[in-house]
Design an enzyme around this catalytic site. Structure first.
Site, short mmCIF file in Angstrom:
data_model
loop_
_atom_site.label_atom_id
_atom_site.label_comp_id
_atom_site.label_asym_id
_atom_site.label_seq_id
_atom_site.Cartn_x
_atom_site.Cartn_y
_atom_site.Cartn_z
N CYS A 1 42.31 13.44 7.76
CA CYS A 1 41.08 12.74 7.33
C CYS A 1 41.02 12.52 5.82
O CYS A 1 40.41 11.56 5.37
CB CYS A 1 39.85 13.52 7.77
N HIS B 1 33.97 10.11 4.13
CA HIS B 1 34.81 9.98 5.33
C HIS B 1 33.89 9.95 6.54
O HIS B 1 32.96 10.75 6.64
CB HIS B 1 35.78 11.15 5.39
N ASN C 1 35.46 7.66 14.25
CA ASN C 1 36.20 8.33 13.17
C ASN C 1 37.64 7.82 13.20
O ASN C 1 38.37 8.07 14.15
CB ASN C 1 36.14 9.85 13.40
O1 UT7 Z 1 37.17 14.07 10.81
C1 UT7 Z 1 37.50 15.42 10.65
C2 UT7 Z 1 36.33 16.27 10.46
N1 UT7 Z 1 35.58 16.32 11.68
C3 UT7 Z 1 34.33 16.71 11.66
O2 UT7 Z 1 33.81 17.00 10.61
C4 UT7 Z 1 33.61 16.85 13.00
C5 UT7 Z 1 32.71 18.04 12.97
N2 UT7 Z 1 32.08 18.34 14.23
C6 UT7 Z 1 31.25 17.50 14.91
O3 UT7 Z 1 31.06 16.37 14.50
C7 UT7 Z 1 30.51 18.01 16.12
O4 UT7 Z 1 30.75 19.40 16.25
C8 UT7 Z 1 30.91 17.31 17.46
C9 UT7 Z 1 30.38 15.89 17.44
C10 UT7 Z 1 32.42 17.30 17.58
C11 UT7 Z 1 30.31 18.03 18.65
O5 UT7 Z 1 28.92 18.12 18.52
P1 UT7 Z 1 28.20 19.53 18.71
O6 UT7 Z 1 26.76 19.27 18.53
O7 UT7 Z 1 28.84 20.50 17.80
O8 UT7 Z 1 28.48 19.85 20.25
P2 UT7 Z 1 29.28 21.05 20.89
O9 UT7 Z 1 30.74 20.90 20.69
O10 UT7 Z 1 28.65 22.34 20.48
O11 UT7 Z 1 28.97 20.83 22.43
C12 UT7 Z 1 27.64 20.94 22.95
C13 UT7 Z 1 27.66 20.67 24.43
C14 UT7 Z 1 28.69 21.49 25.19
O12 UT7 Z 1 28.13 21.81 26.46
P3 UT7 Z 1 27.49 23.24 26.73
O13 UT7 Z 1 28.57 24.23 26.49
O14 UT7 Z 1 26.35 23.38 25.76
O15 UT7 Z 1 27.05 23.14 28.15
C15 UT7 Z 1 29.84 20.55 25.39
O16 UT7 Z 1 30.61 20.85 26.53
O17 UT7 Z 1 28.00 19.31 24.68
C16 UT7 Z 1 29.12 19.24 25.58
N3 UT7 Z 1 29.93 18.09 25.22
C17 UT7 Z 1 29.68 16.84 25.65
N4 UT7 Z 1 28.74 16.34 26.48
C18 UT7 Z 1 28.74 15.03 26.71
C19 UT7 Z 1 31.02 18.03 24.40
N5 UT7 Z 1 31.47 16.78 24.30
C20 UT7 Z 1 30.66 16.02 25.06
C21 UT7 Z 1 30.61 14.64 25.34
N6 UT7 Z 1 29.65 14.19 26.17
N7 UT7 Z 1 31.50 13.78 24.81
#
Ligand code: UT7
Length: 335
Positions: free
Chosen positions: A115, A262, A292
């Protein structure tokens, strides 16, 4: 010592628009979740029928940037190509661009900083120009994510985020005082390498081993991200990199005319915007339309912002990125 400034910008994204609703046909996800957590509405994914690759997109972006710089391919002294998704494991994309643009036998350097790849590349180009070694450097960030994502519910945490695209800048020697790149700031913290990575196939676990294991649950060849962990580090490191850039130039946050973060997550960009108290018109985001695009994200956003007339002569522009490695950094420019 010379200075460097951006004299040409270009970008290219594939025509194929993939909406959040499209994704929900292949995996258990939905538009509401994706928009709420990331800000993404749609992304561009290469249609495999087109034969488009990371390098062909890079070439299209580069042609625009070179033309806008008022140069021809023969004026370019060096190529720097940032990507985590090269056409081939080796050689990298730089030589592909040199060949496809039919350039003279100039040097081509591949940068592997994910990134923050474009930030690192711009910094490297700046050093070559400052020393007088080169006059015009083509700096590229390009990614083809779509071919390597796991398009199923198992991969949804990563797959919904990433998009394809390419951007290019021509960095040229300038005699104008106080213009161009004022400073660049690069950092890494490799102890977090596995928190955002695609582990294999690579020499640590090579193709014969993967084939021999024949494990249907092996996901090592898909990208992995510990999303919340990465998020927490991103907001801190983004801020640090911006502050470092401002302090190095005795500038205040109020001096920023355009911040190009980014495009990792709209929530991260909005957090940074709020922290620095920047009005909407002083921050440019396009993750809503492209997702992204990793090494391509900063240069695509910079090019779009410039095309829309949001960056003008004399503006203070700050570019900042954070990602896999972890690596992060910033570049401060006077336009
Ligand atoms: O470019 C490099 C740098 N990258 C970043 O800086 C990205 C940083 N991280 C993020 O942007 C966020 O952490 C994400 C967008 C990747 C994820 O968002 P989050 O709010 O942290 O969600 P999470 O990973 O904690 O997941 C929450 C819930 C989970 O379900 P449970 O365990 O609460 O039942 C996941 O299984 O959402 C679920 N989940 C989804 N649901 C629907 C994960 N991906 C999806 C999806 N659709 N695509």
């Amino acid at each position: 010592m010379y200075s460097s400034k951006i004299t040409g910008l270009g970008y290219f994204v594939p025509d194929n628009v993939v909406t959040n609703d499209d994704l929900s046909q292949w995996m258990d996800t939905n538009d509401e979740w994706i928009q709420e957590r990331t800000g993404i509405k749609e992304r561009r994914w290469i249609d495999p029928k087109t034969g488009e690759t990371t390098s062909t997109m890079a070439v299209k972006a580069s042609k625009i940037a070179i033309e806008r710089a008022g140069l021809t391919k023969d004026d370019i002294d060096f190529i720097i190509f940032a990507t985590l998704s090269p056409d081939m494991y080796f050689p990298g994309g730089g030589v592909r661009v040199q060949d496809m643009l039919d350039m003279p036998t100039i040097g081509a350097l591949d940068v592997r900083n994910q990134c923050s790849g474009f930030i690192y590349s711009l910094s490297v180009a700046d050093q070559f120009i400052k020393t007088g070694m080169y006059k015009n450097i083509l700096v590229i960030g390009a990614e083809n994510h779509s071919g390597g994502l796991e398009k199923s519910t198992r991969g949804r945490g990563v797959t919904v985020i990433f998009g394809d695209g390419a951007g290019a800048a021509v960095l040229s020697r300038t005699e104008e005082k106080g213009k161009g790149i004022l400073s660049s700031h690069l950092h890494s913290e490799g102890k977090h390498a596995k928190e955002l990575a695609l582990e294999g196939p690579a020499t640590q676990r090579w193709v014969p081993e993967i084939i021999a294991e024949n494990d249907p649950n092996d996901v090592s060849y898909f990208p992995y991200m510990n999303g919340q962990f990465v998020f927490k580090h991103a907001v801190v490191r983004f801020s640090e990199a911006i502050v470092e850039g401002l302090q190095a130039n005795n500038l205040q946050k109020e001096d920023i005319d355009m911040l190009i973060p980014h495009q990792a997550n709209l929530r991260i960009a909005q957090f940074i915007q709020k922290k620095f108290g920047l009005p909407d018109e002083n921050v440019y985001n396009n993750i809503q339309r492209y997702g992204n695009t990793t090494a391509a994200s900063v240069i695509i956003a910079l090019t779009e912002a410039w095309e829309k007339g949001k960056i003008n002569d004399g503006d203070l522009v700050v570019l900042a990125a954070f990602g896999s490695g972890f690596t992060w950094g910033s570049v401060v420019l006077r336009w």
